[in-house]
Design a protein around this motif. Structure first.
Motif, mmCIF file in Angstrom:
data_model
loop_
_atom_site.group_PDB
_atom_site.id
_atom_site.type_symbol
_atom_site.label_atom_id
_atom_site.label_comp_id
_atom_site.label_asym_id
_atom_site.label_seq_id
_atom_site.Cartn_x
_atom_site.Cartn_y
_atom_site.Cartn_z
ATOM 1 N N TYR A 102 0.952 -1.227 0.000
ATOM 2 C CA TYR A 102 0.077 -0.107 0.056
ATOM 3 C C TYR A 102 0.918 1.243 0.025
ATOM 4 C CZ TYR A 102 -3.579 3.450 1.450
ATOM 5 O OH TYR A 102 -4.398 4.548 1.331
ATOM 6 N N TRP A 110 -1.472 6.543 5.381
ATOM 7 C CA TRP A 110 -2.747 6.996 5.864
ATOM 8 C C TRP A 110 -3.892 6.731 5.057
ATOM 9 C CZ3 TRP A 110 -2.120 10.400 9.730
ATOM 10 C CH2 TRP A 110 -0.682 10.913 9.807
ATOM 11 N N PHE A 111 -5.063 6.498 5.952
ATOM 12 C CA PHE A 111 -6.092 5.861 5.396
ATOM 13 C C PHE A 111 -7.488 7.007 5.991
ATOM 14 C CE2 PHE A 111 -3.719 2.233 5.935
ATOM 15 C CZ PHE A 111 -4.137 1.573 4.682
ATOM 16 N N ARG A 113 -10.800 9.122 6.752
ATOM 17 C CA ARG A 113 -11.774 8.581 7.777
ATOM 18 C C ARG A 113 -12.967 8.554 6.941
ATOM 19 N NH1 ARG A 113 -11.989 9.919 13.185
ATOM 20 N NH2 ARG A 113 -9.758 10.702 13.819
ATOM 21 N N VAL A 116 -12.410 5.012 2.025
ATOM 22 C CA VAL A 116 -11.375 3.941 1.692
ATOM 23 C C VAL A 116 -11.819 2.967 0.587
ATOM 24 C CG1 VAL A 116 -10.232 2.181 2.748
ATOM 25 C CG2 VAL A 116 -10.711 4.214 4.122
ATOM 26 N N ASP A 120 -8.815 -1.968 0.424
ATOM 27 C CA ASP A 120 -8.140 -1.395 1.445
ATOM 28 C C ASP A 120 -8.944 -1.267 2.892
ATOM 29 O OD1 ASP A 120 -6.129 -1.051 -0.406
ATOM 30 O OD2 ASP A 120 -6.765 1.104 -0.494
ATOM 31 N N ALA A 121 -10.208 -1.707 2.936
ATOM 32 C CA ALA A 121 -10.769 -1.655 4.327
ATOM 33 C C ALA A 121 -10.232 -2.469 5.265
ATOM 34 C CB ALA A 121 -12.489 -1.772 3.890
ATOM 35 N N ARG A 124 -7.114 -0.881 6.495
ATOM 36 C CA ARG A 124 -7.366 0.273 7.468
ATOM 37 C C ARG A 124 -7.760 -0.250 8.876
ATOM 38 N NH1 ARG A 124 -12.540 4.416 6.879
ATOM 39 N NH2 ARG A 124 -11.868 5.556 8.553
ATOM 40 N N ALA A 128 -5.695 0.497 12.345
ATOM 41 C CA ALA A 128 -6.435 0.936 13.539
ATOM 42 C C ALA A 128 -6.099 0.267 14.658
ATOM 43 C CB ALA A 128 -8.036 1.178 13.312
#
Length: 172
Positions: A102, A110-111, A113, A116, A120-121, A124, A128
């Motif tokens: 990625y 960075w993802f 807010r 997405v 890529d979910a 992410r 987190a």
């Protein structure tokens, strides 16, 4: 019908399975007998970890733990469970490699807010979770994030606390 293989024979099968598949999770359609045996061993381990009678000798308990099972907590139910460390390590490494890809494709880790991309979910969510586990360490709480994992992430420029950077902007 459950196989009549001895405990030691089933253990050897599981050990071979782990060496090939890097996990202790045996799918029913792969080997139904071994799958049932694994479920039985996990139940016995969970009972042992809960301090209940487990019908497992100390030798067998040690063999299963040495193979990669460990006491864990079910975060949703607050109960004891049995963690497959080999599978967790495999999944962690897969996510880590995905994060590297990625970064190579996007130039950052960075993802957003709100938006997405679907592919890529999962990543992410993993990022987190990593940051949440890091925060636990910072607060002196127990965390599932190992020092070697933190080093590997640091080595690729991972930001464990992006909010801190945004909140501490200075006039340099």
């Amino acid at each position: 019908q459950f196989s009549e293989l001895s405990w030691d024979e089933q253990y050897k099968k599981l050990k071979a399975y782990k060496n090939t598949h890097t996990t202790l999770k045996v799918e029913k359609d792969h080997d139904e007998d071994l799958h049932k045996w694994v479920l039985k061993q996990r139940t016995a381990l969970r009972r042992h970890f809960e301090g209940k009678p487990a019908n497992l000798s100390e030798d067998r308990l040690n063999k299963l733990v040495d193979l990669g099972w460990q006491k864990g907590q079910d975060k949703t139910k607050g109960k004891c469970n049995v963690r497959d460390l080999a599978n967790e390590e495999k999944r962690w490494n897969e996510n880590y490699q995905q994060l590297i890809r990625y970064k190579e494709e996007n130039g950052h880790m960075w993802f957003g807010r709100t938006y997405v991309k679907a592919e890529d979910a999962h990543l992410r969510g993993w990022v987190a979770m990593i940051r949440k586990e890091y925060q636990k360490l910072q607060n002196g709480e127990q965390s599932n994030l190992a020092a070697i994992q933190m080093k590997r992430l640091s080595d690729i420029g991972f930001d464990f606390n992006p909010r801190k950077l945004k909140n501490n902007t200075s006039n340099d």
